[in-house]
Write an enzyme that holds these catalytic residues in place. Structure first.
Site, PDB file in Angstrom:
ATOM      1  N   VAL A 146       0.812  -1.225   0.000  1.00 59.53           N
ATOM      2  CA  VAL A 146       0.000   0.000   0.000  1.00 59.53           C
ATOM      3  C   VAL A 146       0.845   1.276   0.000  1.00 59.53           C
ATOM      4  O   VAL A 146       0.308   2.372  -0.184  1.00 59.53           O
ATOM      5  CB  VAL A 146      -0.988   0.041   1.203  1.00 59.53           C
ATOM      6  CG1 VAL A 146      -2.063  -1.014   1.054  1.00 59.53           C
ATOM      7  CG2 VAL A 146      -0.253  -0.062   2.530  1.00 59.53           C
ATOM      8  N   TYR A 232       4.574   2.522  15.536  1.00 59.77           N
ATOM      9  CA  TYR A 232       3.207   1.999  15.386  1.00 59.77           C
ATOM     10  C   TYR A 232       2.193   2.972  15.989  1.00 59.77           C
ATOM     11  O   TYR A 232       1.256   3.411  15.307  1.00 59.77           O
ATOM     12  CB  TYR A 232       3.131   0.632  16.068  1.00 59.77           C
ATOM     13  CG  TYR A 232       1.779  -0.039  15.989  1.00 59.77           C
ATOM     14  CD1 TYR A 232       1.301  -0.550  14.779  1.00 59.77           C
ATOM     15  CD2 TYR A 232       0.985  -0.196  17.124  1.00 59.77           C
ATOM     16  CE1 TYR A 232       0.068  -1.187  14.706  1.00 59.77           C
ATOM     17  CE2 TYR A 232      -0.240  -0.832  17.064  1.00 59.77           C
ATOM     18  CZ  TYR A 232      -0.700  -1.334  15.850  1.00 59.77           C
ATOM     19  OH  TYR A 232      -1.924  -1.958  15.790  1.00 59.77           O
TER      20      TYR A 232
HETATM   21  N1  LIG Z   1      -4.975  -7.876  16.255  1.00 61.51           N
HETATM   22  C1  LIG Z   1      -5.137  -6.946  17.157  1.00 61.51           C
HETATM   23  O1  LIG Z   1      -5.237  -7.223  18.356  1.00 61.51           O
HETATM   24  C2  LIG Z   1      -5.202  -5.477  16.735  1.00 61.51           C
HETATM   25  C3  LIG Z   1      -5.343  -4.520  17.717  1.00 61.51           C
HETATM   26  C4  LIG Z   1      -5.402  -3.194  17.328  1.00 61.51           C
HETATM   27  C5  LIG Z   1      -5.336  -2.850  16.003  1.00 61.51           C
HETATM   28  N2  LIG Z   1      -5.200  -3.819  15.065  1.00 61.51           N
HETATM   29  C6  LIG Z   1      -5.088  -3.381  13.659  1.00 61.51           C
HETATM   30  O2  LIG Z   1      -5.832  -4.244  12.820  1.00 61.51           O
HETATM   31  C7  LIG Z   1      -5.141  -4.424  11.587  1.00 61.51           C
HETATM   32  C8  LIG Z   1      -4.964  -5.907  11.315  1.00 61.51           C
HETATM   33  O3  LIG Z   1      -4.194  -6.482  12.362  1.00 61.51           O
HETATM   34  P1  LIG Z   1      -3.872  -8.045  12.419  1.00 61.51           P
HETATM   35  O4  LIG Z   1      -3.847  -8.428  13.832  1.00 61.51           O
HETATM   36  O5  LIG Z   1      -4.736  -8.778  11.487  1.00 61.51           O
HETATM   37  O6  LIG Z   1      -2.382  -8.046  11.902  1.00 61.51           O
HETATM   38  P2  LIG Z   1      -1.695  -8.941  10.776  1.00 61.51           P
HETATM   39  O7  LIG Z   1      -0.239  -8.659  10.866  1.00 61.51           O
HETATM   40  O8  LIG Z   1      -2.147 -10.340  10.892  1.00 61.51           O
HETATM   41  O9  LIG Z   1      -2.312  -8.332   9.455  1.00 61.51           O
HETATM   42  C9  LIG Z   1      -1.795  -7.207   8.823  1.00 61.51           C
HETATM   43  C10 LIG Z   1      -1.790  -7.474   7.331  1.00 61.51           C
HETATM   44  O10 LIG Z   1      -1.296  -6.320   6.647  1.00 61.51           O
HETATM   45  C11 LIG Z   1      -0.365  -6.746   5.662  1.00 61.51           C
HETATM   46  N3  LIG Z   1       0.538  -5.627   5.406  1.00 61.51           N
HETATM   47  C12 LIG Z   1       1.468  -5.086   6.233  1.00 61.51           C
HETATM   48  N4  LIG Z   1       2.098  -4.078   5.623  1.00 61.51           N
HETATM   49  C13 LIG Z   1       1.565  -3.962   4.387  1.00 61.51           C
HETATM   50  C14 LIG Z   1       1.812  -3.115   3.286  1.00 61.51           C
HETATM   51  N5  LIG Z   1       2.750  -2.172   3.335  1.00 61.51           N
HETATM   52  N6  LIG Z   1       1.093  -3.303   2.156  1.00 61.51           N
HETATM   53  C15 LIG Z   1       0.142  -4.263   2.079  1.00 61.51           C
HETATM   54  N7  LIG Z   1      -0.121  -5.107   3.093  1.00 61.51           N
HETATM   55  C16 LIG Z   1       0.567  -4.961   4.244  1.00 61.51           C
HETATM   56  C17 LIG Z   1       0.307  -7.935   6.281  1.00 61.51           C
HETATM   57  O11 LIG Z   1       0.955  -8.755   5.358  1.00 61.51           O
HETATM   58  C18 LIG Z   1      -0.869  -8.616   6.962  1.00 61.51           C
HETATM   59  O12 LIG Z   1      -1.533  -9.476   6.070  1.00 61.51           O
HETATM   60  C19 LIG Z   1      -3.836  -3.668  11.697  1.00 61.51           C
HETATM   61  O13 LIG Z   1      -3.960  -2.420  11.079  1.00 61.51           O
HETATM   62  C20 LIG Z   1      -3.654  -3.468  13.181  1.00 61.51           C
HETATM   63  O14 LIG Z   1      -2.935  -2.306  13.464  1.00 61.51           O
HETATM   64  C21 LIG Z   1      -5.124  -5.130  15.400  1.00 61.51           C
END
Ligand SMILES: NC(=O)c1ccc[n+]([C@@H]2O[C@H](COP(=O)([O-])OP(=O)(O)OC[C@H]3O[C@@H](n4cnc5c(N)ncnc54)[C@H](O)[C@@H]3O)[C@@H](O)[C@H]2O)c1
Length: 421
Positions: A146, A232
């Protein structure tokens, strides 16, 4: 001349008959032998034919099985998908859709009958998380970062792309910053161009080490801008700022979900957060490591609750930030004991010295989500934990059988120790 007497005539007649008989017998013998040979040849030929046939059958049987498998794979069974009319069916982009949360969101939106495009650079995501949709007419998977602009036509954008767990986002802090800043600008630019609504997956980390408890959406947070987690925390804070700048200046419709700790199947093996750490330690008979006294509190929501909250928020008219989390608070020690019990593990609980910057309390105030979205978590903690335990148990089995399980590279160690997330 001796005349032929009656005796001689008799003997001649007998000889002739004998001769005839002999000739007849010889003929029969000849015919029988020819017939015998013919029959022999036929049976030999039949035997030969049977052997050839059975050899062909032996060779063909596995091919036949393979064709059946191929047929099965061509007529792949997808999870059931609702039919939506043209006017109700949306074209939805999920950035980071191959990750933990994104893949569950993909499942929900696909099953609801929408057209889903997943964009992922597979930094922490896996194709395996969405492989059950590959080939479906409503599904598209694009390998794309992205940080680069994207040109597609969509109605809604769930912008989730960003590493989420500390080892992953600390691995390359500059890339984490670029993903959350340039990546978010690119997605907002896309939303503006095509008139799509964008939902940002923000985080409870925007509250930092909170001075108010529980945290509601009006709290501005307490973040160290130069700490190891700033890439982050500050990345997400500026991503929120960008959303509201695009809303005010360009009229882009935005939704901001402040997501609290979430757990469930498809989490990373080295997620590094307390739920996955404790489950893996308990499953492997290792001590469950508690930093400090274990009286710090955390609250965890099950992933399906979060997904329902994200969809409800996207389709609401609430443009200000909304907390999505489970307010059921437990001490770290309680989590350790509960997980140990559910796994049926004999692991001991090991207390290590307190970690730097470890928040003492973390609990969402979800009044706003309840009031404006009619949303609240419904999955009981034990039920969610059992599903996560089942998933991690299977992952460990795959690992033991040397099956490929991609792992993000370990975090570069920074100053400060591991802490509970
Ligand atoms: N899981 C949690 O507890 C939690 C808590 C707060 C916020 N979030 C937010 O939710 C979202 C998803 O989190 P998650 O737990 O599924 O994490 P995850 O790491 O499993 O998923 C993130 C996805 O984004 C992709 N990604 C990373 N950088 C990228 C880039 N530059 N271009 C395209 N794709 C990219 C990764 O390959 C991955 O598939 C994130 O934005 C995270 O900040 C998650």
């Amino acid at each position: 001349m001796v005349s032929k007497g009656p005796l001689l005539r008799l003997l001649t007649a007998i000889n002739r008959r004998r001769m005839k008989l002999l000739v007849g017998l010889a003929f029969v013998a000849y015919v029988a032998s020819v017939w015998g040979n013919f029959v022999n040849m036929r049976s030999l030929q039949e035997n030969g034919d049977q052997k050839v046939e059975s050899r062909i059958e032996e060779a063909v049987a596995p091919l036949r099985e393979k064709i059946k498998d191929l047929e099965k794979s061509f007529t792949q069974k997808y999870p059931p998908v609702k039919f939506l009319s043209e006017k109700d069916r949306k074209r939805i982009l999920i950035t980071g859709g191959a990750g933990f949360v994104g893949s569950h969101l993909t499942d929900k939106l696909m099953m609801d009958g929408h057209e889903v495009t997943v964009v992922d650079n597979f930094f922490t995501g896996r194709k395996r998380n969405v492989e059950h949709w590959i080939g479906h007419e409503n599904f598209e998977l694009i390998n794309h970062d992205v940080v680069e602009p994207l040109y597609i036509e969509v109605d809604q954008i769930y912008h989730l792309a960003s590493p989420a767990s500390p080892p992953n986002y600390m691995y390359n802090p500059i890339k984490t910053l670029k993903t959350n800043t340039i990546g978010t600008l690119n997605m907002l630019g896309l939303a503006k161009r095509v008139g799509a609504r964008l939902l940002l997956a923000s985080t409870s980390e925007v509250y930092g080490d909170p001075e108010v408890h529980p945290q509601n959406e009006d709290y501005w947070g307490h973040v160290n801008p130069i700490g190891p987690r700033a890439c982050y925390d500050e990345g997400k804070r500026v991503a929120e700022t960008m959303c509201y700048a695009y809303m005010k200046q360009e009229g882009v419709e935005v939704r901001v979900a402040r997501i609290f700790n979430t757990f469930g199947p498809r989490m990373h093996m080295n997620d590094g957060r307390v739920v996955s750490n404790f489950i893996l330690q308990a499953l492997q008979g290792e001590p469950l490591t508690v930093y400090g006294s274990g009286t710090q509190t955390r609250a965890f929501q099950y992933v399906s609750d979060l997904v329902n909250g994200l969809v409800a928020l996207m389709n609401s008219n609430v443009s200000s930030p909304v907390n999505l989390g489970n307010p059921e608070e437990h001490t770290i020690l309680e989590f350790a004991q509960l997980i140990k019990k559910l796994v049926g593990s004999g692991s001991e609980i090991q207390f290590l010295s307190e970690a730097q910057d470890d928040p003492q309390k973390r609990k969402p105030d979800i009044k706003k989500a309840k009031l404006l979205l009619g949303w609240e978590p419904v999955v009981p903690l034990e039920e969610g934990l059992n599903k996560a335990i089942h998933y991690f148990r299977k992952e460990l089995e795959y690992q033991a059988n040397n099956q490929y399980i991609p792992k993000p590279k370990p975090a570069r160690m920074k100053k400060g120790r591991t802490r509970h997330n």
